[in-house]
Design a protein around this motif. Structure first.
Motif, short mmCIF file in Angstrom:
data_model
loop_
_atom_site.label_atom_id
_atom_site.label_comp_id
_atom_site.label_asym_id
_atom_site.label_seq_id
_atom_site.Cartn_x
_atom_site.Cartn_y
_atom_site.Cartn_z
N UNK A 120 7.39 10.90 15.49
CA UNK A 120 5.93 10.85 15.50
C UNK A 120 5.50 9.54 16.12
N UNK A 121 4.69 9.61 17.16
CA UNK A 121 4.18 8.42 17.85
C UNK A 121 2.71 8.22 17.49
N UNK A 122 2.34 6.94 17.31
CA UNK A 122 0.97 6.62 16.89
C UNK A 122 0.37 5.59 17.83
N UNK A 123 -0.92 5.72 18.07
CA UNK A 123 -1.64 4.80 18.94
C UNK A 123 -1.99 3.55 18.14
N UNK A 124 -1.00 2.70 17.96
CA UNK A 124 -1.19 1.46 17.21
C UNK A 124 -0.11 0.48 17.63
N UNK A 125 -0.03 -0.64 16.93
CA UNK A 125 0.89 -1.69 17.31
C UNK A 125 2.15 -1.75 16.46
N UNK A 126 2.68 -2.96 16.32
CA UNK A 126 3.96 -3.20 15.65
C UNK A 126 3.91 -2.80 14.18
N UNK A 127 2.86 -3.21 13.47
CA UNK A 127 2.73 -2.94 12.04
C UNK A 127 1.97 -1.63 11.84
N UNK A 128 2.64 -0.52 12.12
CA UNK A 128 1.96 0.77 12.13
C UNK A 128 1.39 1.16 10.78
N UNK A 129 2.03 0.76 9.68
CA UNK A 129 1.52 1.11 8.36
C UNK A 129 0.15 0.50 8.09
N UNK A 130 -0.16 -0.61 8.75
CA UNK A 130 -1.44 -1.27 8.51
C UNK A 130 -2.61 -0.39 8.94
N UNK A 131 -2.42 0.40 9.98
CA UNK A 131 -3.53 1.21 10.51
C UNK A 131 -3.35 2.70 10.26
N UNK A 132 -2.10 3.15 10.04
CA UNK A 132 -1.84 4.59 9.98
C UNK A 132 -1.12 5.02 8.70
N UNK A 133 -1.35 4.30 7.63
CA UNK A 133 -0.77 4.70 6.35
C UNK A 133 -1.16 6.13 5.96
N UNK A 152 0.84 -1.21 0.00
CA UNK A 152 0.00 0.00 0.00
C UNK A 152 0.86 1.25 0.00
N UNK A 153 1.97 1.23 0.71
CA UNK A 153 2.87 2.39 0.71
C UNK A 153 3.43 2.62 -0.69
#
Length: 300
Positions: free
Chosen positions: A262-275, A51-52
Motif C-alpha cells: 500500500x502506497x500513501x501520498x505522504x513522507x517518511x513518518x507515514x503514521x503521522x498523517x495516515x494512521x 497513537x497506533x
C-alpha cells in the motif's frame, strides 16, 4: 454513541547487558493476543507509536522499546554505538521480555535492527509490517547515498551529520513529502529534538550515521532470508520519503511476491498523517497472520 476501545499502556524498563531499556507495552484483555514488536526509526523513539498503540493496543499486544541512544533508554559510560550493538540490545530485550513469536514492524532504523534479529532468530518472526524500512539499494535516494558515503575524518562529514540533528533538520524529516503539513502534530519533532539535545545523544547519532554503510553490506543476506522464509508481509510506504523512495517498497515484491503493498501520498513518518488508513490494514494483517501461531507469554 459507541466509543472504540482505547488501550491501556504500561511504561517500563528492563536491564539488558547494563543498558536500562525503556519500553511501552499495551495491555489487551486477551493474554493470547497477537504480538506486534514495534521498532522505531531515526531520530525518534517508541513515542512515535503512541497513537497506533492507543488504536490497536486494546486488541493486540504492542511492544515498543527505545534503542540505546534514543528516547528514555539509559546506557552505561563507554557504550559503543553501532547497528550490531542496537540489535544485540534489542535481541536481549526480546529474550528478557519472554517473547518467542511475534509480528515485527520495521521502520527506518528498525529495518537494519529488525532484519538482524530475523537472521539470528527466524523462529521468532510470524510476519512483517514494513513501513519505509529499506533493504534494497534501489530504495536509497541520491541524498541518502551521499549521506551514507560520509566517513570519519573526511572534511565536513561530521558537520553534515550534525546539521541533520538540529530542530530544522528534525522537523524537515517530518514535513518533507507531506502534501498537507497541517496533519502533522508538532509534538513528534519537538520530542525527538528534546532527546537529541540530551548529553551524549548527538555523539551517539554521529557514530550510528558513520556506521550506516554496514547495513548495505547485509542487503543480499536479508533478501536471501526473505526468499527462504517468505514471512507474511504487509508493506505500507510514504512515497514522498526523501531518504527511502517508492522503488524500495516495490523491491520487496521481488523476493516476496505475495506481500501486500500500500502506497500513501505522504513522507517518511507515514503514521503521522495516515494512521486512519494504516491501522486497519495492520489489524486485518494481524488477524490473518496470527491464528496459527503459538501465543507469546507476557512478562509482568
Amino acid at each position: 454513541m459507541a466509543v472504540a476501545p482505547i488501550a491501556r499502556t504500561a511504561h517500563r524498563h528492563l536491564d539488558v547487558d547494563g543498558v536500562r531499556v525503556f519500553y511501552r507495552e499495551s495491555l489487551p484483555e486477551r493474554t493470547d493476543a497477537p504480538v506486534l514488536l514495534l521498532l522505531h526509526g531515526f531520530p525518534s523513539a517508541s513515542h512515535q507509536f503512541r497513537r497506533l498503540i492507543d488504536v490497536l493496543g486494546a486488541s493486540y499486544r504492542l511492544v515498543a522499546p527505545d534503542y540505546p541512544g534514543f528516547g528514555h533508554t539509559e546506557v552505561p559510560d563507554g557504550f559503543t554505538y553501532s547497528f550490531d550493538r542496537l540489535a544485540d540490545i534489542t535481541e536481549g530485550f526480546v529474550q528478557r521480555l519472554g517473547l518467542t513469536r511475534f509480528v515485527m514492524y520495521v521502520f527506518d532504523f528498525g529495518a537494519p535492527v529488525g532484519f538482524r534479529l530475523a537472521e539470528r532468530h527466524p523462529e521468532w518472526i510470524a510476519g512483517l509490517v514494513v513501513q519505509n524500512g529499506n533493504a534494497y539499494t534501489e530504495g536509497l535516494s541520491d541524498g541518502a547515498r551521499d549521506f551514507i558515503a560520509l566517513r570519519p575524518g573526511t572534511p565536513g562529514a561530521e558537520e553534515t551529520i550534525r546539521g541533520l540533528l538540529t530542530l530544522d533538520g528534525t522537523r524537515g524529516q517530518y514535513e518533507t513529502g507531506v502534501p498537507d503539513p497541517a496533519l502533522l502534530a508538532f509534538d513528534g519533532w519537538t520530542l525527538d529534538q528534546h532527546f537529541l539535545d540530551l548529553p551524549g545523544r548527538k555523539e551517539a547519532q554521529v557514530a550510528l550515521a558513520f556506521d550506516y554503510h554496514s547495513n548495505l553490506q547485509h542487503y543480499d543476506r536479508w533478501q536471501s532470508w526473505l526468499r527462504k522464509h517468505t514471512p507474511p508481509t504487509l508493506i505500507t510506504w510514504g512515497v514522498g520519503d526523501p531518504f527511502f523512495p517508492e522503488p524500495g517498497a516495490r523491491a520487496y515484491l521481488r523476493d516476496l511476491p505475495d506481500a501486500e503493498l500500500h502506497l500513501f501520498d505522504t513522507g517518511h513518518f507515514a503514521l503521522e498523517t495516515h494512521l486512519p488508513e494504516i491501522a486497519p490494514l495492520i489489524a486485518t494483517f494481524l488477524d490473518r497472520t496470527w491464528p496459527q501461531q503459538p501465543a507469546a507469554r507476557r512478562s509482568r
